[in-house]
Design a protein around this motif. Structure first.
Motif, mmCIF file in Angstrom:
data_model
loop_
_atom_site.group_PDB
_atom_site.id
_atom_site.type_symbol
_atom_site.label_atom_id
_atom_site.label_comp_id
_atom_site.label_asym_id
_atom_site.label_seq_id
_atom_site.Cartn_x
_atom_site.Cartn_y
_atom_site.Cartn_z
ATOM 1 N N ARG A 152 -61.130 48.853 9.427
ATOM 2 C CA ARG A 152 -61.186 48.143 8.147
ATOM 3 C C ARG A 152 -62.629 47.819 7.800
ATOM 4 N N TRP A 153 -62.850 47.667 6.507
ATOM 5 C CA TRP A 153 -64.198 47.370 6.022
ATOM 6 C C TRP A 153 -64.674 45.995 6.446
ATOM 7 N N ASP A 154 -63.724 45.059 6.723
ATOM 8 C CA ASP A 154 -64.109 43.711 7.138
ATOM 9 C C ASP A 154 -64.146 43.552 8.651
ATOM 10 N N GLY A 155 -63.966 44.641 9.416
ATOM 11 C CA GLY A 155 -64.035 44.570 10.859
ATOM 12 C C GLY A 155 -62.799 44.032 11.533
ATOM 13 N N MET A 156 -61.707 43.796 10.800
ATOM 14 C CA MET A 156 -60.495 43.256 11.404
ATOM 15 C C MET A 156 -59.824 44.328 12.249
ATOM 16 N N VAL A 157 -59.445 43.983 13.466
ATOM 17 C CA VAL A 157 -58.790 44.926 14.365
ATOM 18 C C VAL A 157 -57.347 44.547 14.655
ATOM 19 N N LYS A 169 -71.636 41.309 11.654
ATOM 20 C CA LYS A 169 -72.986 40.766 11.758
ATOM 21 C C LYS A 169 -72.994 39.254 11.839
ATOM 22 N N ASP A 170 -72.020 38.614 11.243
ATOM 23 C CA ASP A 170 -71.959 37.154 11.335
ATOM 24 C C ASP A 170 -71.395 36.683 12.667
ATOM 25 N N ARG A 171 -71.070 37.621 13.578
ATOM 26 C CA ARG A 171 -70.599 37.348 14.935
ATOM 27 C C ARG A 171 -69.208 36.711 14.973
ATOM 28 N N LEU A 172 -68.462 36.816 13.881
ATOM 29 C CA LEU A 172 -67.098 36.280 13.872
ATOM 30 C C LEU A 172 -66.211 37.119 14.779
ATOM 31 N N ARG A 173 -65.501 36.458 15.696
ATOM 32 C CA ARG A 173 -64.629 37.150 16.643
ATOM 33 C C ARG A 173 -63.156 36.934 16.332
ATOM 34 N N GLU A 174 -62.811 35.728 15.900
ATOM 35 C CA GLU A 174 -61.397 35.411 15.684
ATOM 36 C C GLU A 174 -61.268 34.327 14.641
ATOM 37 N N ARG A 175 -60.198 34.411 13.857
ATOM 38 C CA ARG A 175 -59.896 33.374 12.865
ATOM 39 C C ARG A 175 -58.425 33.008 12.977
ATOM 40 N N ARG A 176 -58.164 31.719 13.041
ATOM 41 C CA ARG A 176 -56.802 31.213 13.096
ATOM 42 C C ARG A 176 -56.583 30.288 11.902
ATOM 43 N N SER A 177 -55.652 30.665 11.049
ATOM 44 C CA SER A 177 -55.374 29.896 9.835
ATOM 45 C C SER A 177 -54.033 29.195 9.977
ATOM 46 N N TYR A 178 -53.985 27.940 9.545
ATOM 47 C CA TYR A 178 -52.766 27.138 9.593
ATOM 48 C C TYR A 178 -52.477 26.632 8.181
ATOM 49 N N PRO A 179 -51.745 27.408 7.386
ATOM 50 C CA PRO A 179 -51.543 27.027 5.970
ATOM 51 C C PRO A 179 -50.821 25.702 5.796
ATOM 52 N N GLN A 180 -49.909 25.365 6.712
ATOM 53 C CA GLN A 180 -49.166 24.119 6.563
ATOM 54 C C GLN A 180 -50.101 22.908 6.637
ATOM 55 N N GLU A 216 -68.399 35.480 4.049
ATOM 56 C CA GLU A 216 -67.094 36.065 3.783
ATOM 57 C C GLU A 216 -67.065 36.806 2.451
ATOM 58 N N GLN A 217 -67.901 36.403 1.524
ATOM 59 C CA GLN A 217 -67.957 37.092 0.247
ATOM 60 C C GLN A 217 -68.729 38.399 0.334
ATOM 61 N N THR A 218 -69.654 38.500 1.276
ATOM 62 C CA THR A 218 -70.450 39.726 1.470
ATOM 63 C C THR A 218 -70.377 40.121 2.939
ATOM 64 N N ILE A 219 -69.226 40.605 3.363
ATOM 65 C CA ILE A 219 -69.013 40.965 4.762
ATOM 66 C C ILE A 219 -69.791 42.229 5.088
ATOM 67 N N THR A 220 -70.520 42.194 6.185
ATOM 68 C CA THR A 220 -71.267 43.360 6.662
ATOM 69 C C THR A 220 -70.981 43.570 8.138
#
Length: 374
Positions: free
Chosen positions: A20-25, A112-123, A356-360
């Motif tokens: 993916r273009w955003d690096g999501m695996v 490049k921003d070194r983001l490894r994981e994101r956990r979202s909790y909408p509730q 997040e708006q300009t993911i590289t």
């Protein structure tokens, strides 16, 4: 994609880590049953057979086609979006059960921003982001609860100030923890007052200390070596909008024990009551003692000294004056540190939105896909 009961598991492996273009695996989406057992009105996507047709036409929901089986199998669940509540949910066709989105785990690689994981909790309207070493401001993880708090853990070894954790409760308190500092500072907290609180914006000693906070953006560079369309940007933007330069009512600092100093001369806790015009110094406990000495300085009035050792000489007026003058400078300095910390927290939130708006990626996505095709 694999669809389980109350869960979907997606693995993006078209081009390995560059799928993916955003690096999501990988992405895992979890749902929880709605206890109200609401029967929603949805319209099935084209291609569904009559056995899977729902009872009513859709006016409130739009169906996003997802399937965990092959195309010849009958679909038993669909992922929908409720326009009225602005929430995703899973709808089971067989039981008419509604399961609302409760958690999304996303894993990334080579960003490049070194983001490894994101956990979202909408509730809870919260987002937890985990970073690899080398991120800006040495951020280890960032937990944002929209409009409530922001908690940041740092790679302390990569920072000159030894900051390991910062927690900001919007409009109320800022708490920081330190390790490995030469001055043995371990803890600092600042309590904020309501806007325009009398006596809180100034200091115990300096009338112009309120102006020190306005220079928070003049950050000492030596101390700091979202989703763009989703919950990350909204949570960060809400936090940034909630933060204001509120007046500071109290600042507390705690220090570790210095074995080279006697306990009666080694400061354990320093509290600046800015609104009350009072400063309190508490010393460490001596060996075998249940109480500790302290000094209290008032803006208007004499100093008060509490000594644990009855045989120790009482502090002279000249000694108290020297301590008083040192606290004058310390109060201005700690006020500036708090404002700098506020600025850094806002800057981290702003930069995360921009990232997040300009993911590289470390290697551009389109270059990798072109090489794979060739």
């Amino acid at each position: 994609m694999t669809v389980y009961k109350n869960c979907t598991h997606e693995i993006f492996a078209g081009f390995g880590e560059y799928a993916r273009w955003d690096g999501m695996v990988e992405r895992i989406t979890k749902y929880a049953d709605d206890n109200r057992h609401v029967v929603v009105e949805v319209s099935p996507p084209l291609g569904w057979c009559a056995a899977n047709t729902l009872s009513a036409a859709s006016r409130a929901c739009s169906v996003l086609p997802t399937c965990g089986t092959n195309s010849s199998a009958l679909l038993t669940a669909c992922r929908c979006f409720d326009v009225r509540s602005n929430r995703y949910f899973m709808f089971d066709i067989a039981t008419n059960r509604v399961s609302y989105l409760v958690q999304v785990w996303e894993k990334f690689a080579r960003r490049k921003d070194r983001l490894r994981e994101r956990r979202s909790y909408p509730q809870n309207d919260s987002v937890l982001e985990i970073f690899l070493p080398g991120s800006l401001f040495a951020v280890k993880d960032l937990h944002t609860v929209r409009g409530e708090r922001r908690v940041i853990n740092f790679y302390s070894a990569a920072r000159l100030d030894g900051l390991v954790r910062r927690e900001k409760i919007f409009g109320f308190k800022l708490v920081e923890h330190f390790v490995g500092r030469d001055d043995r500072l371990e803890y600092r907290s600042a309590t904020f007052g309501p806007p325009g609180a009398a006596g809180a914006a100034g200091g115990t000693f300096a009338a112009d200390s309120a102006a020190a906070g306005t220079a928070g953006q003049q950050h000492n560079t030596s101390s700091s070596s979202t989703h763009a369309a989703g919950s990350m940007s909204s949570a960060s933007a809400s936090g940034a909008a909630t933060e204001r330069a509120l007046p500071i009512q109290k600042i507390t600092e705690k220090y570790g024990r210095n074995p080279d100093k006697p306990a009666d001369a080694d400061v354990a806790k320093r509290v600046f009551h800015l609104a009350a015009g009072r400063t309190v110094l508490q010393y460490h406990h001596g060996e075998g003692r249940l109480t500790a000495g302290s000094l209290v300085f008032h803006k208007d009035g004499p100093a008060q000294a509490v000594q644990v050792d009855p045989l120790a000489p009482k502090p002279q007026a000249r000694q108290l004056l020297e301590i008083y003058k040192s606290l004058q400078a310390a109060e201005k300095e700690v006020l500036q540190h708090v404002r700098d910390s506020e600025w850094e927290g806002r800057e981290i939130g702003r930069m995360r939105i921009n990232q997040e708006q300009t993911i590289t990626l470390e290697a551009p996505y389109y270059d990798i896909t072109r090489i794979q095709v060739m």
